[in-house]
Design an enzyme around this catalytic site. Structure first.
Site, PDB file in Angstrom:
ATOM      1  N   CYS A  33       4.828 -39.189  13.187  1.00 23.14           N
ATOM      2  CA  CYS A  33       6.033 -39.517  12.938  1.00 23.14           C
ATOM      3  C   CYS A  33       6.972 -40.139  13.915  1.00 23.14           C
ATOM      4  O   CYS A  33       7.553 -41.062  13.608  1.00 23.14           O
ATOM      5  CB  CYS A  33       6.727 -38.078  12.395  1.00 23.14           C
ATOM      6  SG  CYS A  33       6.038 -37.555  10.795  1.00 23.14           S
ATOM      7  N   THR A  48       8.770 -40.477   4.227  1.00 24.18           N
ATOM      8  CA  THR A  48       9.893 -40.763   5.418  1.00 24.18           C
ATOM      9  C   THR A  48       9.810 -42.604   4.947  1.00 24.18           C
ATOM     10  O   THR A  48       8.788 -43.245   5.156  1.00 24.18           O
ATOM     11  CB  THR A  48       9.624 -40.616   6.614  1.00 24.18           C
ATOM     12  OG1 THR A  48       9.421 -39.245   6.986  1.00 24.18           O
ATOM     13  CG2 THR A  48      10.683 -41.327   7.823  1.00 24.18           C
ATOM     14  N   GLU A 107      11.315 -34.816   4.177  1.00 24.14           N
ATOM     15  CA  GLU A 107      10.877 -33.495   4.705  1.00 24.14           C
ATOM     16  C   GLU A 107      10.968 -33.465   6.435  1.00 24.14           C
ATOM     17  O   GLU A 107      10.630 -34.209   6.914  1.00 24.14           O
ATOM     18  CB  GLU A 107       9.214 -33.603   4.212  1.00 24.14           C
ATOM     19  CG  GLU A 107       8.629 -32.110   4.631  1.00 24.14           C
ATOM     20  CD  GLU A 107       9.412 -30.758   4.159  1.00 24.14           C
ATOM     21  OE1 GLU A 107       9.780 -30.838   3.032  1.00 24.14           O
ATOM     22  OE2 GLU A 107       9.876 -30.122   5.018  1.00 24.14           O
ATOM     23  N   GLY A 134       2.747 -33.307   1.197  1.00 30.48           N
ATOM     24  CA  GLY A 134       2.374 -33.145   0.075  1.00 30.48           C
ATOM     25  C   GLY A 134       1.826 -31.823  -0.252  1.00 30.48           C
ATOM     26  O   GLY A 134       2.349 -30.787  -1.045  1.00 30.48           O
TER      27      GLY A 134
END
Ligand code: NAD
Ligand code: UDX
EC number: 1.1.1.22
Length: 480
Positions: A272, A128, A157, A13
């Protein structure tokens, strides 16, 4: 003036919105978060995340058209476009625990958007999320909306930490998924116009919502799979005398494969890869695709194997015990140029060595002492819910220092766990002199010159490289 609000002032963000504000002087951007310390840090000279180039971007637009605030509801209510960039960690309990994405933060953000909105809005999935999340979000928004129109877009992203600013400034692609209705298409065009301020048109790709959501999981799965593939190959290189860097070079020369993302390592980390693959595995299982689920699961299993294999190399090389021995850990972040430690391979390696009663002296140029101690005290997979702190366990076995020479002084072995550039140019002669003999270096990132260090006198292990005769001749550690 168009107003954008982003819920979630984290690694995605913050930088993403700063980039929009930098390039779109005609848009007001507010980044909001429920975590007041994070917002205070964004408003200070000490930003909450370390990212090369980020300070300059924030300085250029903070107070002009970029604002950080805890007044979530006010900024959401005023916005034309609301990005949602909250965390979507792996679910820890209940249905799908250990694999499925925990959408609690997302759902509560969606309910709040519905509650406070008095004008039509475009709501953008920046986090995500599992494929089909937009359908659930649409239901939450539209059942609580009092006639307000919401259009949901997926805009995943692709930035990588450590190069976030570069990635955002010159993205390989910007992906926007939306409904194929007239209103959906209009929303896609509105978001496209925002990115078109600095991204060439041919790099802005539009598609249906589900393809966009799934593309993000697919990209991370394929990237992680490449690392697990080269890491699996590194074990075979060590067994056969091949050199993984040479093999990767030869393989990467094939233009169909390409040279990037083929560095063997102690294992991939970061917030991630593991989370997103586990999420993919869960979605496959839910769709009855057992074989597909097992295929992707193996990518995570090889990563765990690589970390465990590294610990075994350390212990077996050092006469099958590290009990009471000082071991220097150089690097704790999950990769260079970030202070982020989420799912860092260093966490598992350190835990493994502590399990064998080693005394660790840890140095990382960006990670704080508090962060390292907290990470080693928290249960695996639990960085989002740090309930199980056991500080006493670690303080006995771990010291965190601010100088690599202090970390290595008097040590029996050195483990390089992050590829920080400064580790390439340390004074290894000086380090060798200050260490116990025989002195070991275990390079989990292939950053040092193996031959140079062997000339100095070190016994060297470097992932996937031909083994030091010393390491080779020792009996392998028994399987755990
Ligand atoms: P993060 O944990 O750094 O930031 C998330 C922020 O959201 C936190 O500051 C949290 O306080 C805030 N938040 C949670 N619920 C909220 C609510 N209801 N209202 C307001 N604020 C709320 O996470 P991140 O690394 O920025 O990742 C965000 C998302 O982006 C995740 O889905 C992640 O998978 C994805 N992503 C991350 C990266 C990366 O490199 N970190 C890259 C691509 C995509
Ligand atoms: C990743 C994706 O690259 C990015 O597109 C997505 O948006 C978020 O997840 P990130 O985790 O920030 O980005 O960093 P990345 O550069 O992908 O590295 C992930 C891990 O893989 C790190 O631990 C890194 O050291 C390791 N890695 C990477 C290797 O071990 N070998 C490589 O060749 C490349």
């Amino acid at each position: 003036m168009m107003k954008i609000c982003c819920i979630g002032a984290g690694y995605v963000g913050g930088p993403t919105m700063a980039m929009i504000a930098l390039n779109c002087h005609d848009i007001d951007v507010a980044v909001v978060d429920i975590a007041a310390p994070r917002i205070n840090a964004w408003n200070s000279s000490n930003l909450p995340i370390f990212e090369p180039g980020l300070d300059d971007v924030v300085k250029a637009c903070r107070g002009r058209n970029l604002f950080f605030s805890t007044d979530v509801e006010k900024h959401v209510a005023e916005a034309d476009i609301v990005f949602v960039s909250v965390n979507t960690p792996t679910k820890l309990r209940g249905l799908g625990a250990g694999k499925a994405a925990d959408l609690t933060y997302w759902e509560s953000a969606a309910r709040m958007i519905a509650d406070v909105s008095t004008t039509d809005k475009i709501v953008v999935e920046k986090s995500t999320v599992p494929v089909k999340t937009a359908e659930a979000i649409e239901k939450i928004l539209n059942h609580n909306s009092n006639g307000i129109q919401f259009q949901i877009l997926s805009n995943p992203e692709f930035l990588a930490e450590g190069t976030a600013i570069e990635d955002l400034m010159k993205p390989d692609r910007v992906l926007i998924g939306g409904r194929e209705t007239p209103d959906g298409k209009k929303a896609i065009e509105t978001l496209k116009d925002v990115y078109a301020h600095w991204v060439p048109a041919d790099r802005i790709i539009t598609m249906n919502l589900w393809s966009a959501e799934l593309s993000k999981l697919a990209a991370n799965a394929l990237l992680a799979q490449r690392i697990s593939s080269v890491n699996a190959m590194s074990a075979l290189c060590e067994a056969t005398g091949a050199d993984v860097s040479e093999v990767a070079y030869a393989v990467g020369k094939d233009s169909r494969i390409g040279p990037r993302f083929l560095n063997a390592s102690v294992g991939y980390g970061g917030s991630c890869f593991q989370k997103d693959i586990l999420n993919l595995v869960y979605i496959c299982e839910c769709n009855g695709l057992t074989e597909v689920a097992n295929y992707w699961k193996q990518v995570v299993q090889i990563n765990d194997y690589q970390k465990a294999r590294f610990v075994k190399r350390v212990v077996s090389s050092m006469f099958n015990t590290v009990s009471g021995k000082k071991i220097a850990i150089l690097g704790f972040a999950f990769k260079k140029d970030t202070g982020d430690t989420r799912e860092t391979a260093a966490m598992d390696v350190c835990r493994g060595l502590i399990g064998d009663k080693a005394q660790l002296s840890i140095y990382d140029p960006q990670v704080t002492r508090e962060q390292i101690l907290r990470d080693l005290a928290v249960d695996k997979l639990d960085w989002d819910h740090p309930r199980h702190l056991q500080q006493s366990l670690n303080s006995k076995h771990v010291s965190v220092v601010s100088d690599p020479y202090e970390a290595t002084k008097g040590a029996h072995g050195v483990c390089i766990l992050t590829e920080w550039d400064e580790f390439k140019t340390l004074e290894y002669e000086r380090i060798y002199k200050s260490m116990q003999k025989p002195a070991f270096v275990f390079d989990g990132r292939n950053v040092i010159d193996v031959n140079e260090l062997r000339k100095i006198g070190f016994i060297v292990y470097s992932v996937g490289k031909p083994l030091d005769p010393w390491v080779k001749d020792l009996p392998a550690a028994p399987p755990s």
